[in-house]
Write a protein that holds these residues in place. Structure first.
Motif, PDB file in Angstrom:
ATOM      1  N   LYS A  75     128.044 -16.025  36.353  1.00 34.11           N
ATOM      2  CA  LYS A  75     126.864 -16.100  37.212  1.00 34.11           C
ATOM      3  C   LYS A  75     126.195 -14.729  37.285  1.00 34.11           C
ATOM      4  N   VAL A  76     124.900 -14.694  37.097  1.00 35.47           N
ATOM      5  CA  VAL A  76     124.171 -13.425  37.109  1.00 35.47           C
ATOM      6  C   VAL A  76     122.915 -13.565  37.959  1.00 35.47           C
ATOM      7  N   GLU A  77     122.445 -12.429  38.458  1.00 29.31           N
ATOM      8  CA  GLU A  77     121.146 -12.347  39.116  1.00 29.31           C
ATOM      9  C   GLU A  77     120.276 -11.425  38.268  1.00 29.31           C
ATOM     10  N   ILE A  78     119.236 -11.993  37.689  1.00 32.46           N
ATOM     11  CA  ILE A  78     118.367 -11.218  36.790  1.00 32.46           C
ATOM     12  C   ILE A  78     117.194 -10.708  37.608  1.00 32.46           C
ATOM     13  N   ASN A  79     117.295  -9.471  38.041  1.00 30.74           N
ATOM     14  CA  ASN A  79     116.318  -8.921  38.982  1.00 30.74           C
ATOM     15  C   ASN A  79     115.116  -8.260  38.326  1.00 30.74           C
ATOM     16  N   ASN A  80     115.222  -7.978  37.024  1.00 33.38           N
ATOM     17  CA  ASN A  80     114.107  -7.338  36.341  1.00 33.38           C
ATOM     18  C   ASN A  80     114.251  -7.528  34.833  1.00 33.38           C
ATOM     19  N   PRO A  81     113.173  -7.343  34.083  1.00 30.89           N
ATOM     20  CA  PRO A  81     113.244  -7.530  32.634  1.00 30.89           C
ATOM     21  C   PRO A  81     114.216  -6.589  31.935  1.00 30.89           C
ATOM     22  N   ALA A  82     114.387  -5.385  32.472  1.00 28.03           N
ATOM     23  CA  ALA A  82     115.319  -4.443  31.846  1.00 28.03           C
ATOM     24  C   ALA A  82     116.742  -5.002  31.860  1.00 28.03           C
ATOM     25  N   PHE A  83     117.110  -5.628  32.967  1.00 30.14           N
ATOM     26  CA  PHE A  83     118.445  -6.229  33.043  1.00 30.14           C
ATOM     27  C   PHE A  83     118.534  -7.439  32.114  1.00 30.14           C
ATOM     28  N   ALA A  84     117.451  -8.206  32.030  1.00 31.67           N
ATOM     29  CA  ALA A  84     117.437  -9.344  31.107  1.00 31.67           C
ATOM     30  C   ALA A  84     117.653  -8.876  29.675  1.00 31.67           C
ATOM     31  N   ARG A  85     116.957  -7.812  29.289  1.00 28.93           N
ATOM     32  CA  ARG A  85     117.126  -7.284  27.937  1.00 28.93           C
ATOM     33  C   ARG A  85     118.540  -6.742  27.720  1.00 28.93           C
ATOM     34  N   LYS A  86     119.106  -6.148  28.763  1.00 28.81           N
ATOM     35  CA  LYS A  86     120.479  -5.633  28.667  1.00 28.81           C
ATOM     36  C   LYS A  86     121.461  -6.772  28.406  1.00 28.81           C
ATOM     37  N   LEU A  87     121.203  -7.931  29.034  1.00 30.80           N
ATOM     38  CA  LEU A  87     122.038  -9.100  28.781  1.00 30.80           C
ATOM     39  C   LEU A  87     121.860  -9.610  27.350  1.00 30.80           C
ATOM     40  N   GLY A  88     120.663  -9.392  26.802  1.00 26.97           N
ATOM     41  CA  GLY A  88     120.363  -9.907  25.473  1.00 26.97           C
ATOM     42  C   GLY A  88     119.275 -10.957  25.463  1.00 26.97           C
ATOM     43  N   ILE A  89     118.442 -10.965  26.503  1.00 26.87           N
ATOM     44  CA  ILE A  89     117.345 -11.933  26.607  1.00 26.87           C
ATOM     45  C   ILE A  89     116.040 -11.238  26.236  1.00 26.87           C
ATOM     46  N   GLY A  90     115.343 -11.783  25.277  1.00 23.66           N
ATOM     47  CA  GLY A  90     114.031 -11.275  24.881  1.00 23.66           C
ATOM     48  C   GLY A  90     112.979 -12.336  25.133  1.00 23.66           C
ATOM     49  N   MET A  91     111.738 -11.912  25.381  1.00 22.61           N
ATOM     50  CA  MET A  91     110.674 -12.876  25.649  1.00 22.61           C
ATOM     51  C   MET A  91     109.372 -12.449  25.010  1.00 22.61           C
ATOM     52  N   ILE A  92     108.734 -13.410  24.343  1.00 18.25           N
ATOM     53  CA  ILE A  92     107.395 -13.227  23.798  1.00 18.25           C
ATOM     54  C   ILE A  92     106.448 -14.025  24.678  1.00 18.25           C
ATOM     55  N   PHE A  93     105.608 -13.322  25.432  1.00 22.20           N
ATOM     56  CA  PHE A  93     104.743 -13.960  26.417  1.00 22.20           C
ATOM     57  C   PHE A  93     103.514 -14.572  25.755  1.00 22.20           C
ATOM     58  N   GLN A  94     103.012 -15.641  26.381  1.00 23.04           N
ATOM     59  CA  GLN A  94     101.735 -16.211  25.947  1.00 23.04           C
ATOM     60  C   GLN A  94     100.596 -15.247  26.256  1.00 23.04           C
ATOM     61  N   HIS A  95     100.628 -14.637  27.464  1.00 27.03           N
ATOM     62  CA  HIS A  95      99.670 -13.583  27.812  1.00 27.03           C
ATOM     63  C   HIS A  95     100.388 -12.255  27.590  1.00 27.03           C
ATOM     64  N   PHE A  96      99.814 -11.435  26.763  1.00 28.99           N
ATOM     65  CA  PHE A  96     100.518 -10.278  26.251  1.00 28.99           C
ATOM     66  C   PHE A  96     100.678  -9.174  27.294  1.00 28.99           C
ATOM     67  N   ALA A  97     101.836  -8.501  27.249  1.00 29.72           N
ATOM     68  CA  ALA A  97     102.128  -7.386  28.141  1.00 29.72           C
ATOM     69  C   ALA A  97     102.001  -6.096  27.340  1.00 29.72           C
ATOM     70  N   LEU A  98     100.772  -5.727  27.017  1.00 31.95           N
ATOM     71  CA  LEU A  98     100.508  -4.582  26.165  1.00 31.95           C
ATOM     72  C   LEU A  98      99.452  -3.680  26.789  1.00 31.95           C
ATOM     73  N   PHE A  99      99.496  -2.380  26.438  1.00 32.84           N
ATOM     74  CA  PHE A  99      98.525  -1.418  26.946  1.00 32.84           C
ATOM     75  C   PHE A  99      97.445  -1.185  25.900  1.00 32.84           C
ATOM     76  N   GLU A 100      96.197  -1.481  26.253  1.00 29.37           N
ATOM     77  CA  GLU A 100      95.114  -1.423  25.287  1.00 29.37           C
ATOM     78  C   GLU A 100      94.796  -0.003  24.828  1.00 29.37           C
ATOM     79  N   SER A 101      95.084   0.986  25.659  1.00 32.64           N
ATOM     80  CA  SER A 101      94.713   2.363  25.320  1.00 32.64           C
ATOM     81  C   SER A 101      95.754   3.062  24.445  1.00 32.64           C
ATOM     82  N   LEU A 102      96.834   2.368  24.094  1.00 31.39           N
ATOM     83  CA  LEU A 102      97.892   2.950  23.280  1.00 31.39           C
ATOM     84  C   LEU A 102      97.914   2.326  21.893  1.00 31.39           C
TER      85      LEU A 102
END
Length: 510
Positions: A75-102
């Motif tokens: 049993k886990v509590e996934i409190n943030n994406p960093a912890f999700a990634r640490k577990l091994g969970i990746g996500m490709i969003f429909q609406h992108f999480a990207l910075f336009e100025s970079l």
């Protein structure tokens, strides 16, 4: 709900009675599902069914009100994406999480939990993107990229994390049929190595071809489980929407005079990574739908900007709308000539995220009696917004909710409905059903066909080839800033268009 597995290996993921409520809606209502290692598991449902909310809970973006998550038996509590990634969970969003100025490379670098030098990461990006058939330039600025190109960045960024479970939200919406098969090969390879896939798509034939199992959501609840390989697209659609899929009614339209003409448009771009338009010639007549197919980044953005008025043209004799030269006219002046426009980027260009739906209706509908003697007439705005919500079955909390609170598909229905309700003479539509469920897609397509019957000239730019084949009278392909000659839809095929888009066949067609 308790799940049991015959072998001793635990499920990769178990969700038990996950619930999440918002002030006006219960997005998830006691949802349970299970995913094995190496399983490709589809999440099916209409726009607003709760799919995105559930995936955001799993990725730690939002917290559930109730329920539990078991990860590899614990049993886990996934409190943030960093912890999700640490577990091994990746996500490709429909609406992108990207910075336009970079740059692409900087965007990917920021998301990496294991820090690379920029030089090392650039090598990894080039190698990974080439391997998966999704080439990207690491040094390119994000703001210069089309929707399809940005999706490639999201996919590559996620694959660099080597996830144990990969959540994919509409990953093929801007890929050619050939590129889809390359991606499917990659997904199957990941699954064979033990990576679990949660796959969200409204393309039911893809679900049937790719997925081992499916959980069906409707109105925030699980309404069924299925093996997609044992179902037809029709039965899957019925499971999703709870009724028979709408059937497109297409009747011959009376073709009128040319309403939109482009005569030898050449357009350089100030964007060093943009695409120069070369001798674009195009004609769209009243009562006709012309479809433009193409892989993102081949000049669609520049063509849309030239037609909508976002980019002005020095040669006034190049673009005509309703017999009037419009090269130097602003978007507002072109709207006065009867142009209505649905952009590909719904959040930010099609709608202002923080404004209400009623306020977003005013943005382009101000000529419909919403402004009187310089004063905003709120009752007219409210009535107009309510009519769109009702006619296009926009699932939302009413006219006063913000645009950003809607699911992608429901916001798209609202924007398309707004533009159709303005009674256009010329309709420019980019990616009309991107991320929209199968039932709503049919509604939008039928609405465009109905406009065609009313004598509207419609130009549709889409990477959904089945959509273009379904509604277009004539088709053309854009590649490297050039348009092919027009070809009647009944004289080509999806496979031929895909080859033309990818450059594996000649662009010119007889």
């Amino acid at each position: 709900m308790e799940f049991e597995q015959e072998n001793k290996e635990p499920f990769r993921l178990v969700l038990e009675n996950i619930s999440k409520s918002y002030p006006l809606i219960k997005a998830n209502n006691a949802i349970s599902l299970q995913v094995k290692p190496g399983e490709i598991h589809a999440i099916l449902g209409e726009n607003g069914a709760g799919k995105s909310t559930l995936m955001k809970i799993l990725y730690g973006v939002i917290k559930p009100d109730e329920g539990s998550i078991l990860w590899e038996g614990q049993k886990v509590e996934i409190n943030n994406p960093a912890f999700a990634r640490k577990l091994g969970i990746g996500m490709i969003f429909q609406h992108f999480a990207l910075f336009e100025s970079l740059t692409v490379l900087e965007n990917i670098w920021l998301s990496m939990d294991e820090k690379y030098s920029l030089k090392q990461l650039e090598e990894e990006v080039l190698k990974t993107s080439a391997y998966y058939g999704l080439p990207i330039n690491p040094k390119r600025m994000l703001h210069s990229m089309s929707v399809g190109e940005r999706q490639r960045v999201e996919i590559v960024r996620c694959l660099l994390q080597k996830p144990k479970l990969l959540i994919m939200d509409e990953p093929t919406s801007v890929l050619t049929p050939q590129a889809v098969q390359i991606l499917f090969k990659t997904i199957r390879q990941l699954a064979s190595e033990g990576c679990s896939i949660l796959y969200i798509s409204h393309k039911l034939d893809e679900i049937r071809q790719l997925c081992d199992s499916a959980t069906v959501l409707r109105s925030g609840k699980v309404t069924g489980y299925a093996n997609p390989k044992n179902e037809t697209a029709k039965t899957l659609a019925t499971l999703m929407i709870g009724s028979e899929l709408p059937i497109i009614q297409q009747q011959p339209a009376e073709i009128g005079k040319p309403m939109l003409e482009v005569l030898g448009l050449n357009l350089k771009t100030s964007d060093p990574f943009g695409t120069e338009l070369k001798d674009i010639c195009l004609k769209v007549r009243a009562g006709e739908i012309v479809g433009i197919a193409g892989i993102s980044g081949n000049g669609q953005k520049e063509l849309i900007q030239a037609l909508s008025g976002e980019s002005l043209i020095a040669d006034t004799q190049t673009i005509y709308m309703n017999d009037a030269p419009v090269g130097k006219l602003s978007p507002a002046k072109r709207r006065e000539l009867g142009l209505c426009f649905v952009p590909e980027d719904r959040l930010g260009r099609g709608a202002v995220p923080n404004l209400s739906l009623a306020e977003n209706a005013l943005l382009t509908g101000y000529s419909e009696g919403m402004v009187r003697n310089g004063w905003i007439h709120q009752p007219t705005i409210n009535k107009f917004a309510e009519k769109i919500i009702e006619q296009f079955n926009v699932i939302c909390g009413g006219k006063n909710v913000s645009a950003s609170s809607l699911s992608g598909g429901n916001l798209q229905k609202f924007i398309v409905g707004r533009e159709i309700s303005l009674k256009p003479k010329i309709m420019l539509v980019a990616q009309p059903t991107w991320g929209v469920d199968v039932g709503a897609s049919m509604v939008i397509r039928q609405s465009l066909l109905n406009l065609r019957q009313q004598g509207v000239a419609i130009l549709v730019i889409s990477e959904e080839l089945e959509e273009l084949m379904m509604i277009s009278d004539q088709l053309t392909v854009i590649a490297n800033g050039k348009l092919s000659s027009l070809i009647p839809t009944n004289q080509t095929s999806i496979e031929e268009l895909g080859l033309m888009m990818s450059g594996d066949a000649t662009i010119q067609v007889p």
